[in-house]
Design a protein around this motif. Sequence first.
Motif, PDB file in Angstrom:
ATOM      1  N   ARG A 186      47.545  34.736  58.609  1.00 19.33           N
ATOM      2  CA  ARG A 186      48.126  34.724  57.568  1.00 19.33           C
ATOM      3  C   ARG A 186      47.541  33.906  56.518  1.00 19.33           C
ATOM      4  N   LEU A 187      47.199  34.272  55.141  1.00 14.97           N
ATOM      5  CA  LEU A 187      46.467  33.469  54.454  1.00 14.97           C
ATOM      6  C   LEU A 187      47.487  33.179  53.035  1.00 14.97           C
ATOM      7  N   LYS A 188      46.890  31.946  52.464  1.00 16.76           N
ATOM      8  CA  LYS A 188      48.046  31.616  51.198  1.00 16.76           C
ATOM      9  C   LYS A 188      47.705  32.717  50.039  1.00 16.76           C
ATOM     10  N   ALA A 189      48.549  32.514  49.202  1.00 17.84           N
ATOM     11  CA  ALA A 189      48.319  33.434  47.985  1.00 17.84           C
ATOM     12  C   ALA A 189      47.060  33.199  47.307  1.00 17.84           C
ATOM     13  N   SER A 190      46.849  31.894  47.181  1.00 22.71           N
ATOM     14  CA  SER A 190      45.723  31.617  46.262  1.00 22.71           C
ATOM     15  C   SER A 190      44.326  31.970  46.803  1.00 22.71           C
ATOM     16  N   THR A 191      44.511  32.187  48.322  1.00 21.34           N
ATOM     17  CA  THR A 191      43.372  32.784  48.935  1.00 21.34           C
ATOM     18  C   THR A 191      43.171  34.191  48.803  1.00 21.34           C
ATOM     19  N   LEU A 192      44.422  34.712  48.738  1.00 23.56           N
ATOM     20  CA  LEU A 192      44.522  36.370  48.656  1.00 23.56           C
ATOM     21  C   LEU A 192      44.003  36.663  47.010  1.00 23.56           C
ATOM     22  N   GLN A 193      44.379  35.822  46.321  1.00 23.04           N
ATOM     23  CA  GLN A 193      43.898  35.985  44.876  1.00 23.04           C
ATOM     24  C   GLN A 193      42.401  35.936  44.865  1.00 23.04           C
ATOM     25  N   ARG A 194      41.683  35.179  45.263  1.00 20.21           N
ATOM     26  CA  ARG A 194      40.377  35.007  45.308  1.00 20.21           C
ATOM     27  C   ARG A 194      39.920  36.103  45.772  1.00 20.21           C
ATOM     28  N   ARG A 195      40.386  36.688  47.280  1.00 17.10           N
ATOM     29  CA  ARG A 195      39.627  37.739  47.826  1.00 17.10           C
ATOM     30  C   ARG A 195      39.615  39.025  46.828  1.00 17.10           C
ATOM     31  N   MET A 196      40.923  39.122  45.868  1.00 16.48           N
ATOM     32  CA  MET A 196      40.976  40.166  45.162  1.00 16.48           C
ATOM     33  C   MET A 196      39.652  40.079  44.045  1.00 16.48           C
ATOM     34  N   ALA A 197      39.648  38.942  43.384  1.00 16.91           N
ATOM     35  CA  ALA A 197      38.532  38.664  42.500  1.00 16.91           C
ATOM     36  C   ALA A 197      37.115  39.162  43.159  1.00 16.91           C
ATOM     37  N   PRO A 221      35.142  52.016  40.346  1.00 14.13           N
ATOM     38  CA  PRO A 221      36.454  51.510  39.696  1.00 14.13           C
ATOM     39  C   PRO A 221      37.004  50.291  40.502  1.00 14.13           C
ATOM     40  N   ASN A 222      37.491  49.335  39.961  1.00 13.45           N
ATOM     41  CA  ASN A 222      38.063  48.205  40.414  1.00 13.45           C
ATOM     42  C   ASN A 222      39.504  48.547  41.158  1.00 13.45           C
ATOM     43  N   PRO A 223      39.444  48.432  42.478  1.00 18.36           N
ATOM     44  CA  PRO A 223      40.700  48.918  43.101  1.00 18.36           C
ATOM     45  C   PRO A 223      42.012  48.055  42.935  1.00 18.36           C
ATOM     46  N   CYS A 224      41.684  46.812  42.516  1.00 15.46           N
ATOM     47  CA  CYS A 224      42.582  45.698  42.404  1.00 15.46           C
ATOM     48  C   CYS A 224      43.366  45.928  40.921  1.00 15.46           C
ATOM     49  N   GLN A 225      42.792  46.636  40.098  1.00 10.56           N
ATOM     50  CA  GLN A 225      43.685  46.911  38.880  1.00 10.56           C
ATOM     51  C   GLN A 225      44.598  48.026  38.965  1.00 10.56           C
ATOM     52  N   SER A 226      44.684  48.761  39.985  1.00 12.05           N
ATOM     53  CA  SER A 226      45.282  49.913  40.213  1.00 12.05           C
ATOM     54  C   SER A 226      46.852  49.587  40.284  1.00 12.05           C
TER      55      SER A 226
END
Length: 367
Positions: free
Chosen positions: A105-116, A128-133
Amino acid sequence: MSDRAAPTPAPRERRTPDAGPGGPDTPSGTQVREGLPSSGDPDLDAAVAYALASKSPATVRAYEADWRHFAAWCASRDHASLPAHPTVVASYLAAHAGGVGGVERLKASTLQRRMAAIGAYHTASYHPNPCQSPEVRATWHGIRRQLGWTKNRAAPAITEVLRQLADTCDPDRYIGLRDRAMLLVGFAALLRRSEVVALDVADLVLVKRGLEVRVPDTETGVRRPRADPELPDVRAVPYGEHPETCPVRAWLAWRQATGLTSGPAFRPVHPRARVGHYPTASIRRAQRLTDLAVYRAVQSAARRAGLPTPLRYRSHSLRAGAAVQAAPVASDQELMRAGGWASLEVVRSYTADSRIWEDPVAGRLGL
């Protein structure tokens, strides 16, 4: 805590044999960073490598680690990682937000960095950036709502707070002179911590009205030409009204005490070394500080000053504090140029609270 300069590890790289980035068919010996899949097209691989090279080394290293984590998860489930379908990214976020399916389980801040990182690798590879879908956005918003996550932003060190921080810096010790100069120059020039430690002595030019600070481009490691109208590389720092918080006097005191004439503007010093009782030659031989030293300088000063929440004051507090302090007297466009921000949206995240009292609608209701 020691702030000795640590050599920055070089990003790990691999060369493809005979062709592709780093091979004989690739101009300028371009290299592909580890973890980035090869497209099979040497020219495209070279373009991707250059796109990632536009980021700072620290950012690229973070992206590499995050990308390897995502790619390994995709491989374990027979999903393609590049390009990744939006539902795959959404599933990755959901699994690690809840710690289900045998994953940590990861913190939300870590997941945000992974999305970046995922977005950066797709953009660099012309996908295309899938994180913008819509799928990923909906999943991310749900994660934030369920976990009650908010950004843990650094507290802005406005002028009143900065004065308290500077007052704790011992002028009889080299580290006190150095930290006071870093804090005040970083605040007045709205510098990122990477920009503070990247400054050379030659970048701080004394003129009649103060200092002209030539800001290095820490993304590329080079100095920008003065003619760049969008992101000026020279920032004017005038003499302060109060000697104890004057960034110009603070810089001169540090420079004169150490005898620095060239090379890095800020360098490691022994925390107990007293001015006049320590060989300055060892300071002049020292290497450049890492940006962690700015973080430590702010944190240490916040604790010494007895601030209520010292852990909330970090290196970014200087830049954020200057923006908040200047908001009532400067437009967002002026602040964007003065601090080298890439977008008005970021600037407004600092100035929004100050702007609500600029002719509020409630004041025109005749109450």
